[in-house]
Design a protein around this motif. Structure first.
Motif, PDB file in Angstrom:
ATOM      1  N   THR A 115       0.834  -1.203   0.000  1.00 39.72           N
ATOM      2  CA  THR A 115       0.000   0.000   0.000  1.00 39.72           C
ATOM      3  C   THR A 115       0.868   1.252   0.000  1.00 39.72           C
ATOM      4  O   THR A 115       0.598   2.210  -0.736  1.00 39.72           O
ATOM      5  CB  THR A 115      -0.947  -0.032   1.219  1.00 39.72           C
ATOM      6  OG1 THR A 115      -1.759  -1.200   1.112  1.00 39.72           O
ATOM      7  CG2 THR A 115      -1.829   1.197   1.282  1.00 39.72           C
ATOM      8  N   THR A 116       1.934   1.222   0.786  1.00 37.44           N
ATOM      9  CA  THR A 116       2.856   2.355   0.828  1.00 37.44           C
ATOM     10  C   THR A 116       3.540   2.526  -0.524  1.00 37.44           C
ATOM     11  O   THR A 116       3.751   3.640  -0.996  1.00 37.44           O
ATOM     12  CB  THR A 116       3.906   2.131   1.938  1.00 37.44           C
ATOM     13  OG1 THR A 116       3.226   1.732   3.138  1.00 37.44           O
ATOM     14  CG2 THR A 116       4.696   3.394   2.218  1.00 37.44           C
ATOM     15  N   LEU A 117       3.864   1.413  -1.169  1.00 35.26           N
ATOM     16  CA  LEU A 117       4.515   1.474  -2.481  1.00 35.26           C
ATOM     17  C   LEU A 117       3.568   2.049  -3.537  1.00 35.26           C
ATOM     18  O   LEU A 117       3.983   2.857  -4.378  1.00 35.26           O
ATOM     19  CB  LEU A 117       4.997   0.076  -2.893  1.00 35.26           C
ATOM     20  CG  LEU A 117       5.708  -0.012  -4.244  1.00 35.26           C
ATOM     21  CD1 LEU A 117       6.953   0.875  -4.270  1.00 35.26           C
ATOM     22  CD2 LEU A 117       6.086  -1.463  -4.576  1.00 35.26           C
TER      23      LEU A 117
ATOM     24  N   VAL B 231      -0.087   4.659   5.860  1.00 40.10           N
ATOM     25  CA  VAL B 231      -0.974   3.596   6.336  1.00 40.10           C
ATOM     26  C   VAL B 231      -1.338   3.854   7.794  1.00 40.10           C
ATOM     27  O   VAL B 231      -2.488   3.686   8.208  1.00 40.10           O
ATOM     28  CB  VAL B 231      -0.258   2.233   6.178  1.00 40.10           C
ATOM     29  CG1 VAL B 231      -1.087   1.113   6.776  1.00 40.10           C
ATOM     30  CG2 VAL B 231       0.041   1.951   4.715  1.00 40.10           C
ATOM     31  N   GLU B 232      -0.345   4.308   8.580  1.00 43.55           N
ATOM     32  CA  GLU B 232      -0.574   4.532  10.008  1.00 43.55           C
ATOM     33  C   GLU B 232      -1.605   5.626  10.256  1.00 43.55           C
ATOM     34  O   GLU B 232      -2.410   5.534  11.164  1.00 43.55           O
ATOM     35  CB  GLU B 232       0.733   4.909  10.721  1.00 43.55           C
ATOM     36  CG  GLU B 232       1.737   3.767  10.858  1.00 43.55           C
ATOM     37  CD  GLU B 232       2.537   3.511   9.579  1.00 43.55           C
ATOM     38  OE1 GLU B 232       2.308   4.227   8.570  1.00 43.55           O
ATOM     39  OE2 GLU B 232       3.381   2.602   9.591  1.00 43.55           O
ATOM     40  N   ARG B 233      -1.564   6.677   9.459  1.00 42.49           N
ATOM     41  CA  ARG B 233      -2.513   7.770   9.681  1.00 42.49           C
ATOM     42  C   ARG B 233      -3.831   7.545   8.937  1.00 42.49           C
ATOM     43  O   ARG B 233      -4.750   8.328   9.049  1.00 42.49           O
ATOM     44  CB  ARG B 233      -1.892   9.106   9.232  1.00 42.49           C
ATOM     45  CG  ARG B 233      -0.772   9.597  10.162  1.00 42.49           C
ATOM     46  CD  ARG B 233      -0.441  11.064   9.898  1.00 42.49           C
ATOM     47  NE  ARG B 233      -0.029  11.286   8.516  1.00 42.49           N
ATOM     48  CZ  ARG B 233       1.223  11.137   8.071  1.00 42.49           C
ATOM     49  NH1 ARG B 233       2.179  10.776   8.917  1.00 42.49           N
ATOM     50  NH2 ARG B 233       1.523  11.347   6.813  1.00 42.49           N
TER      51      ARG B 233
ATOM     52  N   ILE C 139      14.401  -1.199   1.758  1.00 39.85           N
ATOM     53  CA  ILE C 139      15.867  -1.262   1.768  1.00 39.85           C
ATOM     54  C   ILE C 139      16.460  -0.165   2.647  1.00 39.85           C
ATOM     55  O   ILE C 139      17.641  -0.184   2.958  1.00 39.85           O
ATOM     56  CB  ILE C 139      16.460  -1.162   0.333  1.00 39.85           C
ATOM     57  CG1 ILE C 139      16.040   0.150  -0.359  1.00 39.85           C
ATOM     58  CG2 ILE C 139      16.074  -2.370  -0.509  1.00 39.85           C
ATOM     59  CD1 ILE C 139      16.789   0.423  -1.652  1.00 39.85           C
ATOM     60  N   ASP C 140      15.612   0.783   3.082  1.00 36.80           N
ATOM     61  CA  ASP C 140      16.079   1.852   3.973  1.00 36.80           C
ATOM     62  C   ASP C 140      16.152   1.399   5.426  1.00 36.80           C
ATOM     63  O   ASP C 140      16.821   2.022   6.240  1.00 36.80           O
ATOM     64  CB  ASP C 140      15.089   3.022   3.910  1.00 36.80           C
ATOM     65  CG  ASP C 140      13.738   2.640   4.493  1.00 36.80           C
ATOM     66  OD1 ASP C 140      13.403   3.100   5.584  1.00 36.80           O
ATOM     67  OD2 ASP C 140      13.026   1.840   3.859  1.00 36.80           O
ATOM     68  N   ALA C 141      15.413   0.337   5.761  1.00 32.29           N
ATOM     69  CA  ALA C 141      15.203   0.012   7.176  1.00 32.29           C
ATOM     70  C   ALA C 141      16.506  -0.371   7.870  1.00 32.29           C
ATOM     71  O   ALA C 141      17.443  -0.866   7.246  1.00 32.29           O
ATOM     72  CB  ALA C 141      14.179  -1.106   7.299  1.00 32.29           C
TER      73      ALA C 141
HETATM   74  N1  LIG Z   1      11.101   1.349   6.833  1.00 32.98           N
HETATM   75  C1  LIG Z   1      10.176   1.173   5.918  1.00 32.98           C
HETATM   76  N2  LIG Z   1       8.912   0.897   6.276  1.00 32.98           N
HETATM   77  C2  LIG Z   1       8.003   0.729   5.316  1.00 32.98           C
HETATM   78  C3  LIG Z   1       8.317   0.803   3.947  1.00 32.98           C
HETATM   79  N3  LIG Z   1       7.203   0.563   3.223  1.00 32.98           N
HETATM   80  C4  LIG Z   1       6.215   0.342   4.110  1.00 32.98           C
HETATM   81  N4  LIG Z   1       6.681   0.444   5.382  1.00 32.98           N
HETATM   82  C5  LIG Z   1       5.906   0.261   6.608  1.00 32.98           C
HETATM   83  O1  LIG Z   1       5.508  -1.103   6.690  1.00 32.98           O
HETATM   84  C6  LIG Z   1       4.199  -1.221   7.240  1.00 32.98           C
HETATM   85  C7  LIG Z   1       3.298  -1.985   6.290  1.00 32.98           C
HETATM   86  O2  LIG Z   1       3.121  -1.208   5.132  1.00 32.98           O
HETATM   87  P1  LIG Z   1       1.863  -1.390   4.177  1.00 32.98           P
HETATM   88  O3  LIG Z   1       2.075  -0.488   3.023  1.00 32.98           O
HETATM   89  O4  LIG Z   1       0.599  -1.284   4.927  1.00 32.98           O
HETATM   90  O5  LIG Z   1       2.083  -2.907   3.749  1.00 32.98           O
HETATM   91  P2  LIG Z   1       1.078  -3.874   2.928  1.00 32.98           P
HETATM   92  O6  LIG Z   1       0.391  -4.716   3.960  1.00 32.98           O
HETATM   93  O7  LIG Z   1       1.983  -4.697   2.079  1.00 32.98           O
HETATM   94  O8  LIG Z   1       0.152  -2.997   2.153  1.00 32.98           O
HETATM   95  C8  LIG Z   1       3.729   0.191   7.504  1.00 32.98           C
HETATM   96  O9  LIG Z   1       3.987   0.491   8.845  1.00 32.98           O
HETATM   97  C9  LIG Z   1       4.598   1.036   6.591  1.00 32.98           C
HETATM   98  O10 LIG Z   1       4.799   2.344   7.062  1.00 32.98           O
HETATM   99  C10 LIG Z   1       9.676   1.086   3.593  1.00 32.98           C
HETATM  100  O11 LIG Z   1      10.060   1.184   2.433  1.00 32.98           O
HETATM  101  N5  LIG Z   1      10.543   1.255   4.614  1.00 32.98           N
END
Ligand SMILES: Nc1nc2c(ncn2[C@@H]2O[C@H](COP(=O)(O)OP(=O)(O)O)[C@@H](O)[C@H]2O)c(=O)[nH]1
Ligand SMILES: [Mg+2]
Length: 684
Positions: free
Chosen positions: A23-25, A42-44, A136-138
């Protein structure tokens, strides 16, 4: 809005395990393409695709979400999908709408349960696949190990097309313009590995490369690249951080320049006609041909009504086009043609092969139907997808009296949206049972019922859906004769019954010769026989896998009536079942339990203790494993709590129907005794 030709359209589903960052992507891709001013989170609860109120509270996707963007003269349709096993039906359905499945993997979590399932399902559907390693930033992630795990799990045809650099702050290209330093492994080597893999599918190019030692340009590689994707000979791997945006522009570039357009992907398979005249055919992504569009998603909104979301596979749909639904006789007129952006939409004039669009308020549209514009080609459908059969059940009753009909209506609406929901009626207990893929699935369904349709229900655990069948051939006979003053009732039936293979259902055959039962009474006999099916005589469960052949009988010119043959049919069938060694069948489910490695022994032992059979374990990554097995459903009562206790909350499981098999004798006796008691109680 600009029109796009099919060659400038891409349809891509973002699939993969929950929390991988799909979703974030999607949000980051929309921003990078300028379709969105700034990324939500996603959090907000501010993303385009998790726009549903329930998704905002739960902070993850429950349904697929359709979006579109434009980049470098190309329109990209994106489908964001949920990644939890409970909601996988939505993700499976999305596969029929795209050429490319982009399987998103979290660099931290690695290959997970839904990662491998989506890889397999999209390969089975002949989609081109792309692996996107996200996050890849984590901190504390070993991206190199994640790439190795992907290759170990899905084969060496998974080859990086770019690689992370500067500690995950950006990516370097390994295909178009290889150069620069990556955080690990050599860019030049990655480039050669890609070229080698691609030219393996093109002999002429291979000769040019090997014998003449000529460099090959990315342009020359385009056609073989697409072929390699189509054949599953190449699965490109890209790296991104959806959060920081690293690699997102490059991913967009890969989607535009390398992901197949609808003409470069494998065309999906359609079926038309029925029985012997059934034919299979592939759609042709040609805008000038007849329309073939497939509804892969239905949304029912209490305000907007029904929205049918479809992918155009052939032909052009314009506003005012007349379309037929499946084998429907009456066409509907497309009033508004919508491109979706999550919960929002924009109107367009026309859509062509590759486009994903929606129409509102067409009653006949249901999930999985085909829309077409040819009068003579009826009963067109797509090769069916296989969905897991839901087994998690809850018995429900409306809280308010008088809401029974509304409950039934709402459940039908929800089933039209979700192919992994089922409703059963327990005839014996007169109880409605809702079945889904897991606890979470059912909980979210009931919450939606309450919030969206304002319908509150009471719930309790349902009975196990046992079935009954017979194990031997037998004959049955009954003569129904009543003389009550005036006109009498007369009907006599002879029939044979035999077991069908498991899953055979029910068959009724008329083999009456010489009109001993007149043709007009055969439906009455069948009706009587079918009255028994809902509640079998042994233990009150639905009867299945039986063939009934009516072969003889008697009638009376005056006294023979429908009721007489209904009654004779029913009793003759009961007579036969009694002699056919009836048994109770129990459902056995396929379970997949995901847990940290150290608990595997406990999990496997526990499943065996539940009359289960462990069929295998699979290493996922980051120390976690999936245990697969088959267990009778009746043994999984309270399993969620048990698993939580065994794994300190780190386990997860999913289940779906595997098959039915004879229940153990002690259970058979117990169920039959309960039924006898229940019946006696009713008679008293
Ligand atoms: N560090 C980091 N966290 C991310 C990244 N992409 C997503 N997240 C976090 O991973 C969690 C799941 O993301 P979400 O987009 O909901 O994942 P989905 O379930 O695959 O749709 C959320 O807390 C996001 O903020 C990223 O590139 N780097
Ligand atoms: Mg999501």
């Amino acid at each position: 809005m600009a029109q796009f030709e099919t060659s400038n359209i891409r349809s891509i589903a973002l699939v993969g395990h929950g929390a991988a960052g799909k979703t974030t992507l999607a949000e980051a891709l929309l921003v990078a393409a300028g379709a969105l001013p700034a990324a939500g989170s996603v959090e907000r609860g501010t993303t385009v695709s998790d726009g549903d109120p329930l998704e905002k509270t739960w902070q993850h996707s429950l349904r697929s979400s359709v979006m579109h963007l434009e980049s470098a003269g190309t329109r990209i349709h994106l489908i964001d999908t949920p990644g939890y096993p409970d909601f996988v039906g939505q993700s499976i359905a999305a596969l029929d709408a795209v050429e490319t499945a982009a399987v998103v993997v979290s660099a931290g979590a690695g290959v997970e349960m839904i990662t491998s399932r989506m890889m397999a399902w999209s390969a089975a559907r002949k989609l081109c696949r792309l692996v996107v390693i996200n996050k890849i930033d984590a901190d504390n992630v070993d991206v190199e190990a994640t790439l190795a795990a992907v290759r170990a799990a899905f084969g060496n045809e998974c080859l990086p097309i770019n690689l992370p650099a500067d500690g995950g702050k950006r990516v370097v290209d390994c295909f178009f313009n290889p150069g620069g330093e990556s955080d690990f492994s050599s860019v030049a080597q990655a480039h050669h590995a890609l070229v080698d893999q691609v030219i393996e599918v093109d002999e002429a190019l291979m000769a040019q490369y090997l014998e003449q030692g000529e460099e090959i340009t990315p342009d020359e590689l385009h056609a073989p690249f697409e072929k390699a994707l189509r054949e599953g000979h190449l699965v490109p791997v890209c790296f991104v951080s959806a959060r920081t945006g690293a690699g997102v522009r490059e991913l967009l570039d890969v989607m535009v320049r390398l992901a197949p357009n609808p003409a470069e992907g494998n065309p999906p398979l359609f079926i038309k006609g029925a029985g012997d005249s059934e034919v299979e055919f592939h759609s042709v992504p040609d805008a000038a041909k007849h329309v073939l569009a497939h509804v892969f998603k239905v949304v029912i909104d209490p305000y907007v009504g029904k929205l049918g979301v479809f992918r155009v596979h052939q032909g052009t749909v314009t506003r005012d086009t007349q379309l037929f639904v499946g084998d429907g006789r009456k066409p509907f007129k497309v009033a508004h043609l919508l491109l979706l952006q999550g919960g929002k939409s924009v109107e367009v004039d026309s859509v062509v092969p590759g486009d994903i669009a929606a129409v509102a308020k067409v009653d006949d549209i249901g999930f999985d139907c085909v829309l077409h514009d040819s009068h003579d080609e009826d009963a067109i459908r797509m090769r069916p997808l296989e969905f897991p059969v839901p087994m998690h059940g809850v018995a429900i009753a409306p809280k308010r009296r008088g809401d029974e009909q509304r409950l039934s209506d709402v459940m039908h609406k929800m089933m039209a949206e979700d192919p992994t929901l089922a409703v059963e009626h327990d005839a014996q207990l007169n109880e409605t049972v809702l079945r889904g893929l897991g606890e979470l699935h059912l909980r979210s369904t009931l919450e939606r019922m309450a919030s969206q349709f304002k319908l509150e229900v009471e719930t309790r655990p349902p009975r196990i859906p046992y079935r009954e069948t017979i194990t031997a051939k037998a004959e049955g006979h009954h003569r129904h004769k009543k003389q009550t003053g005036g006109a009498g009732q007369f009907g006599e039936v002879y029939l044979r019954i035999e077991p069908l293979p498991r899953g055979g259902g029910f068959e009724f055959k008329d083999a009456v010769k010489g009109g001993t039962i007149p043709t007009q009474y055969i439906p009455a006999v069948q009706k009587g026989v079918e009255q028994v099916l809902a509640s079998g005589p042994l233990a009150g469960f639905p009867l299945q896998d039986v063939r009934v052949t009516v072969y003889d009988g008697k009638h009376h010119p005056v006294d023979s009536k429908e009721v007489a043959f209904v009654s004779a049919g029913r009793k003759a069938f009961l007579d036969a079942i009694d002699k056919a060694r009836p048994i109770v069948l129990e459902p056995v489910v396929h379970v997949e339990v995901m847990c940290p490695g150290e608990h595997v022994g406990d999990i496997a032992g526990d499943l065996s203790g539940r009359r289960g059979q462990v069929t295998g374990t699979r290493t996922l990554q980051a120390g976690s494993l999936a245990v697969e097995g088959q267990v009778p459903l009746s043994e999984l009562d309270g399993y969620a709590a048990r698993l939580k206790a065994m794994t300190a909350g780190h386990g997860a499981y999913s289940m779906a129907l595997s098959h039915y098999e004879p229940a153990p004798p002690a259970l058979q006796t117990q169920l039959a005794a309960e039924h006898a008691k229940h019946r006696k109680h009713e008679e008293d």
